[in-house]
Structures are given as structure tokens and as C-alpha cells.
Motif scaffolding. Structure first.
Motif, PDB file in Angstrom:
ATOM      1  N   GLU A  89      59.717 -30.098 -31.624  1.00 39.73           N
ATOM      2  CA  GLU A  89      60.075 -30.435 -33.005  1.00 39.73           C
ATOM      3  C   GLU A  89      61.451 -29.867 -33.360  1.00 39.73           C
ATOM      4  OE1 GLU A  89      58.630 -29.428 -37.577  1.00 39.73           O
ATOM      5  OE2 GLU A  89      57.251 -29.069 -35.907  1.00 39.73           O
TER       6      GLU A  89
ATOM      7  N   ILE B 130      58.525 -37.630 -36.109  1.00 41.93           N
ATOM      8  CA  ILE B 130      57.507 -38.441 -35.416  1.00 41.93           C
ATOM      9  C   ILE B 130      57.926 -39.908 -35.389  1.00 41.93           C
ATOM     10  CG2 ILE B 130      55.129 -39.282 -35.567  1.00 41.93           C
ATOM     11  CD1 ILE B 130      54.349 -36.526 -36.671  1.00 41.93           C
ATOM     12  N   GLU B 131      58.485 -40.373 -36.491  1.00 36.75           N
ATOM     13  CA  GLU B 131      58.924 -41.774 -36.544  1.00 36.75           C
ATOM     14  C   GLU B 131      60.011 -42.036 -35.504  1.00 36.75           C
ATOM     15  OE1 GLU B 131      60.926 -44.914 -39.771  1.00 36.75           O
ATOM     16  OE2 GLU B 131      60.253 -42.916 -40.395  1.00 36.75           O
TER      17      GLU B 131
ATOM     18  N   ALA C  94      60.520 -40.312 -32.752  1.00 35.85           N
ATOM     19  CA  ALA C  94      59.916 -40.199 -31.423  1.00 35.85           C
ATOM     20  C   ALA C  94      59.154 -41.469 -31.061  1.00 35.85           C
ATOM     21  CB  ALA C  94      58.988 -38.987 -31.375  1.00 35.85           C
ATOM     22  N   LYS C  95      58.467 -42.063 -32.024  1.00 35.58           N
ATOM     23  CA  LYS C  95      57.761 -43.319 -31.752  1.00 35.58           C
ATOM     24  C   LYS C  95      58.744 -44.429 -31.420  1.00 35.58           C
ATOM     25  CE  LYS C  95      53.587 -42.494 -34.534  1.00 35.58           C
ATOM     26  NZ  LYS C  95      52.823 -42.889 -35.740  1.00 35.58           N
TER      27      LYS C  95
ATOM     28  N   HIS D 156      56.641 -40.423 -28.467  1.00 30.00           N
ATOM     29  CA  HIS D 156      55.506 -39.845 -29.207  1.00 30.00           C
ATOM     30  C   HIS D 156      54.267 -39.686 -28.326  1.00 30.00           C
ATOM     31  CE1 HIS D 156      52.866 -38.956 -32.584  1.00 30.00           C
ATOM     32  NE2 HIS D 156      52.062 -39.929 -32.175  1.00 30.00           N
ATOM     33  N   ASP D 157      53.977 -40.685 -27.509  1.00 32.86           N
ATOM     34  CA  ASP D 157      52.746 -40.639 -26.715  1.00 32.86           C
ATOM     35  C   ASP D 157      52.741 -39.475 -25.733  1.00 32.86           C
ATOM     36  OD1 ASP D 157      51.835 -42.816 -28.064  1.00 32.86           O
ATOM     37  OD2 ASP D 157      52.434 -44.270 -26.525  1.00 32.86           O
TER      38      ASP D 157
ATOM     39  N   TYR E 163      53.991 -31.471 -30.752  1.00 33.84           N
ATOM     40  CA  TYR E 163      55.372 -31.223 -31.155  1.00 33.84           C
ATOM     41  C   TYR E 163      55.705 -29.739 -31.213  1.00 33.84           C
ATOM     42  CZ  TYR E 163      56.091 -36.151 -32.249  1.00 33.84           C
ATOM     43  OH  TYR E 163      56.234 -37.508 -32.146  1.00 33.84           O
TER      44      TYR E 163
END
Length: 626
Positions: free
Chosen positions: A462, A477-478, A480-481, A486-487, A496
Motif C-alpha cells: 500500500e 485498490i482501484e 491495482a485492479k 489486485h488479485d 496490501y
């Protein structure tokens, strides 16, 4: 020899041509001893000004300690005389004064040590901070020519040498005062006996004059041997994967053992020479005490000298040679500090060439996100240009790909866009403004970069994604996706909050690249630069990233470098570089229709530009370089 080898000076062996190093690695800078330099001392004492209160208090404590140390033998002598004359009241008074002097001496010594230590730590803190701040601003052109790891390791030792000098400087003043004071007291108490006692001083000076040249040479050899052994050890640890891969453990052990043995022999030699002065001073101390006992004893028997004076003389002689020992050590410390000061201020004097010029204007967030090169010529060595008269413009929200063989100048173009270097001729414009006329901080906020070799810092995932922004966890997170990170992050034990090791080595290289993607994207730059950003990602992950990039490119001006031609065929425009010149430019279909170099390369090998360069162009020079 294999990939890993030791050199005699501890540096990595290599058959590749070496870049010229900066002057910081010069033989003069490596000297462990240096003569007294008032300029270095003045610059060093400039760091003392903010802490002069500690310095004054330390000096007061030193002088108090020296004065009480000189008074104690005198009081002992008077007490002996009072006891010899059977004067109990006088003896009691003297004992009370003696006790007070002992307590005052102990308190002053404690205050001296405490203040000196605090002063040294505060000054060294300022020196470290100045060095760190300067190194962050030093231009990349300097870093390109400098063995940064070795210099930083050396400067760490230099800072420690300055700390040792600071901690001993206040004590040196006390030792000097004590030495002069005792000599005066001896001569004032009994001139004849004092002069006889001090006859050992010329002998001590002669021994010191003979010893010093040998000590310089021996200590220098010991330091060189230690540096060589430490460098070899560090290199072996850093290259442990290559060592184990090539099964060179036994050979490297033999090489290191040789250096370690040389270091041991050099250290033993320096220790032996260091210890020469200790018995020498002890012998001279004994000789001086023998003079006091023989001459003073006869004077006492003859009634010319009180027994208390003789006792005081014996204590003064013992005290006299203590500061002699300490000043001998502090002289060596001072020489080391002078050499350390030369090296530290040499670093602090490295000019910062890439900086805001007076009146530099910030780039606003509402500026038009364009990048333009106008007749740019540039070389890391001005005599050997990497780019020749390059001109092109990236329009707002356009995706432009740069392709070409290794050494064609792609990364140099990216570096000039972010103003890591200044052009030799021509202009680089971002948002219509010359990058030399805008504030560097605003340029960094407008441009985001993802490099081929991602650098992750020690900390959580993070924290690495949030780096230099105030993004919330939801925004992290957004991002990373969006880059398919993210996965794999959620599969980690702490998600994170998983702490990364040095340079993120507890996750794979491809995963590190995805994290660096997310870090760039969470900063929401108006201009995005990708320098071989997908080179270390497997084909399956790359497919997911290609889909994400189409969304992420929307609304941004993008410049992309890729050796895999298939990854940039959807770019709005492709610029083909060879040997620092633009030879083709246009979208993928248009370049294919032209049936030029790009088309031949694309048909020869979809996977890699470099793989097909020689086959498609017959570029023998490129073949030799690669």
C-alpha cells in the motif's frame, strides 16, 4: 574468469569498457591521512554554529576538569606535608578540599563527555542531512559516472571519522591545557627538578618524528586492505545468485580468503606499530619518575625539598604523560578527519546542473498535455551524441510508441522529456513550455513514468503504491485492479499490508512491475511514459494489461517504448529510431504499407525488435554492439 570475479582493488571485474569515474574516486581522495587544512576546518566548524551553546558548555567543562586535575596532586603534596608535621587540623582541611576537587573533577569530566557526545551527534546529524539532501538533487549525469554504492559506503566511514574527531576535540583542548599547566607547575614548584624532569620531552619528540612516517604508510595499507576485503565480501553477497548458478563458491572462497589474509596481516602490522608508542611513553614516564625519585629524594634528604613536593612531582609526572598519549592519538584522529572532510566537502561541492532557473514557472494542471522535440541533439558525452537533430510532437491524448534497436535513443528521449538531463542543442517542450523554464516539481506531477526495472522501497505494498501521493486505500485498490495487480496482492498473506523486502525481492519481477504500474497510475499524471514496462511480464499477464492500458490511456498523452512490436501496434503513431535518428513515422498500418524497416522487422519477428535487427537491416555495427 566467469561473470563474477574480484579485482585487486575490490571492484567488480568486467571485460566491458568502463565509463570514466568521477573525481571522487581519485587517489588523492582515498588518502587516509591529510595535513591540517584550515579551509576544511572552517567549513566543518560552520556546522558547529547552530550548536555553539553545547560547544561553550563542553569547553567550560573541559577547562574545569583540567584545572581540578592539576590541583589534585598539589593538594596531595600539601596533605603529605601536613601529616609529616603532625598537623591534624590542617590535614582535615586539606582532605575536605581534596574530596571537593575529586567530586568537581568527576562532575566536570561527566559534563565534558556528555556535552561532547551530544554536540558530535547533532553536528553529524546535520552533515548526514546535508549529504542526503544534496545527493537527491545531484544530476543523473553525475550518477552515471560514479560508483554510488562504493562512494556512499566510503562516505559513511568518513562521517564516522568526523564524529570521532568532534568527540575528541574538546578532550584535546583539555589535554593541551593539562600538559602546559603541569609543565608550568613543575617549573614553578622547583625549577631545577622541573627542568630535569622535562628533559624526556625532546626524546619523545624524536621518537614521534621517527614513528610518524612509518605509521602513515602502515595505516594506509591497513585501510586499503580492509576496503578491498569488504568490497569483495559485498560483491559476493550481491552476486550470490550468479555465484551459485556457476558453482564458483570454492573459487570465490579462495579469492576472498586471500584478501582476508592480506587484511589480517595489514591490521596486525598496524596494531603492532600502534603499540610501539605505548611502551615508549611508559619507558619515558619511568625515566622521568626515576629522575624525581633520585634527584628529589636527595633533595629531601638534604633538607632542600619537602617530602610533599616530591610526592606531588611523582603524581604530576604520571599525569603529564597521559595527555601526551591522548594527544598522539588525537593527532592521528585529526589527520583522518581532514581526509574525511576533503571527501565529504568534495561531494557537497558537486554542482547541481539540473535545477530550477530563477523565475521558473509551474506547469498548471490545466495545461495542454503535449510533448514536443525541436531539433534535439543530445549525448551523455557531448562528443558522442546519442540523438541527432530529433524533431516530433506528441499531441494531446495521443499514444505514441518509440521503437528501435538497443542504443537507438528511445530511453534518452524519455529521460529528456522528464528533464533528467538537459539537451546539448534544441528544445524539449511539455505543455508548450521549454522544460528548462518550468519548475521541476510541477514537471514531476504532470509526468508519470514506469521503467523497465521497477524499484520498490522497503515498506508495505500500500505504501509503495501511494508513494508521493495522498491516495486513499480505495483509490489504491482501484489502480491495482486496473493493472491486474489486485488479485495477486490479495493472495499474499497480508494483502496490501504485506511488507516488501529490499527492492521488493519477496515478490516476482512481474509482480513488482504491476505494483509500479499501479503507483504511476494512482498519481493520475496527464502524461504517461512507459519505458519497456511490459518487458518483464509474462504473455498471459500482458494480455490483461493490454486491455487495462486501453482504458488507462484514455484521456492521457502517452509515450511507450517496447521491443515487442505486437504490444504497440495499436498506438496512434509509431516513431522508428535507428542510431539516434528518426527514419520512419506513422501508424502501424501505414508503416506496414510503406514496406520499410518497420514492416521488415515486424514480419521477421513479432516478439522482439532487437532479435531481427541484424537479419532485416544487415547492420553489422549493431551486431558488434549487441
Amino acid at each position: 574468469m566467469s561473470d563474477f570475479a574480484f579485482e585487486r582493488d575490490g571492484a567488480a571485474a568486467s571485460s566491458a569498457p568502463r565509463r570514466p569515474r568521477a573525481s571522487l574516486g581519485s587517489a588523492e581522495a582515498e588518502e587516509i591521512f591529510a595535513s591540517f587544512d584550515p579551509k576544511i576546518l572552517r567549513r566543518f566548524f560552520a556546522f558547529l554554529k547552530p550548536h555553539k551553546t553545547y560547544l561553550v558548555l563542553a569547553q567550560i567543562a573541559v577547562l574545569t576538569s583540567a584545572a581540578t586535575a592539576m590541583s589534585i596532586p598539589y593538594m596531595i603534596g600539601r596533605a603529605v606535608d601536613a601529616a609529616a608535621k603532625r598537623d591534624p587540623s590542617r590535614l582535615d582541611q586539606l582532605l575536605m578540599v581534596f574530596a571537593g576537587l575529586v567530586v568537581l573533577n568527576a562532575g566536570a569530566f561527566f559534563l565534558e563527555q556528555w556535552m561532547s557526545a551530544r554536540l558530535a551527534q547533532k553536528v553529524i546529524f546535520d552533515v548526514r542531512r546535508a549529504m542526503f539532501s544534496h545527493f537527491q538533487d545531484v544530476s543523473l549525469s553525475f550518477m552515471d559516472k560514479t560508483h554510488v554504492g562504493r562512494i556512499m559506503a566510503r562516505l559513511q566511514g568518513d562521517v564516522n571519522a568526523l564524529q570521532e574527531f568532534l568527540e575528541s576535540t574538546t578532550g584535546a583542548l583539555g589535554d593541551l591545557v593539562l600538559l602546559v599547566g603541569i609543565a608550568i607547575v613543575l617549573l614553578a614548584t622547583d625549577l631545577q627538578l622541573g627542568l630535569l624532569t622535562l628533559t624526556v620531552i625532546p626524546m619523545l619528540i624524536a621518537v614521534r618524528a621517527i614513528w610518524l612516517p612509518f605509521s602513515k604508510k602502515t595505516f594506509r595499507q591497513a585501510r586499503d586492505a580492509s576496503s578491498s576485503a569488504n568490497s569483495a565480501l559485498a560483491e559476493n553477497i550481491q552476486g550470490i545468485r550468479t555465484v551459485q548458478e556457476t558453482r564458483r563458491e570454492a573459487m570465490n572462497f579462495d579469492l576472498y580468503e586471500e584478501k582476508a589474509r592480506e587484511n589480517m596481516q595489514a591490521q596486525v602490522g598496524s596494531a603492532k606499530l600502534t603499540q610501539v608508542m605505548v611502551p615508549t611513553v611508559d619507558v619515558l614516564t619511568g625515566f622521568a619518575m626515576a629522575i624525581v625519585i633520585v634527584v628529589g629524594g636527595n633533595a629531601v634528604l638534604g633538607g632542600r625539598l619537602d617530602v610533599g613536593v616530591m610526592v606531588a612531582f611523582i603524581f604530576y609526572v604520571q599525569r603529564f604523560f597521559d595527555p601526551v598519549r591522548m594527544l598522539s592519538m588525537q593527532y592521528t584522529i585529526m589527520q583522518r578527519a581532514m581526509a574525511a572532510g576533503h571527501r565529504i566537502f568534495e561531494v557537497l561541492d558537486v554542482p547541481v546542473t539540473i535545477k530550477d532557473k530563477p523565475g521558473a514557472a509551474p506547469l498548471g494542471r490545466d495545461m495542454e498535455p503535449t510533448v514536443e522535440f525541436r531539433n534535439v541533439t543530445f549525448g551523455y558525452d557531448p562528443k558522442r551524441p546519442v540523438l541527432h537533430d530529433i524533431s516530433f510532437k506528441v499531441r494531446p491524448h495521443e499514444v505514441v510508441a518509440l521503437v528501435g534497436p538497443t542504443g537507438s535513443g528511445k530511453t534518452s528521449i524519455m529521460s529528456l522529456t522528464h528533464r533528467f538531463y538537459d539537451v546539448d542543442r534544441g528544445q524539449v517542450l511539455v505543455g508548450g513550455q521549454d522544460v528548462r523554464d518550468v519548475e521541476l516539481d510541477s514537471l514531476g506531477r504532470v509526468i508519470g513514468m514506469v521503467l523497465q526495472e521497477p524499484f520498490l522501497f522497503t515498506g508495505t505494498i500500500e505504501e509503495n503504491i501511494r508513494y508521493n501521493t495522498s491516495a486513499s486505500l480505495e483509490e489504491i485498490i482501484e489502480a491495482a485492479k486496473a493493472v491486474s495487480a489486485h488479485d495477486f496482492i490479495m493472495r499474499l498473506p497480508e494483502g496490501y499490508q504485506t511488507r516488501l523486502g529490499q527492492r521488493g525481492r519477496n515478490i516476482s519481477l512481474g509482480q513488482r512491475q504491476l505494483v509500479s504500474f499501479a503507483r504511476a497510475l494512482v498519481a493520475d499524471p496527464k502524461i504517461l511514459i512507459l519505458d519497456e514496462a511490459t518487458a518483464n511480464i509474462d504473455s498471459f499477464t500482458e494480455q490483461a494489461i493490454q486491455k487495462a492500458l486501453k482504458v488507462l490511456f484514455a484521456g492521457r498523452t502517452c509515450m511507450v517504448i517496447a521491443h515487442r512490436l505486437a504490444t504497440i501496434r495499436d498506438a496512434d503513431r509509431i516513431i522508428v529510431l535507428q542510431q539516434g535518428r528518426i527514419i520512419e513515422e506513422g501508424p502501424h498500418d501505414e508503416l506496414m504499407a510503406q514496406d520499410g524497416l518497420y514492416a521488415r522487422l515486424y514480419r521477421s519477428a513479432h516478439a522482439s525488435f532487437d532479435d531481427a535487427t541484424v537479419a532485416a537491416t544487415g547492420d553489422a555495427e549493431f551486431a558488434m554492439r549487441t
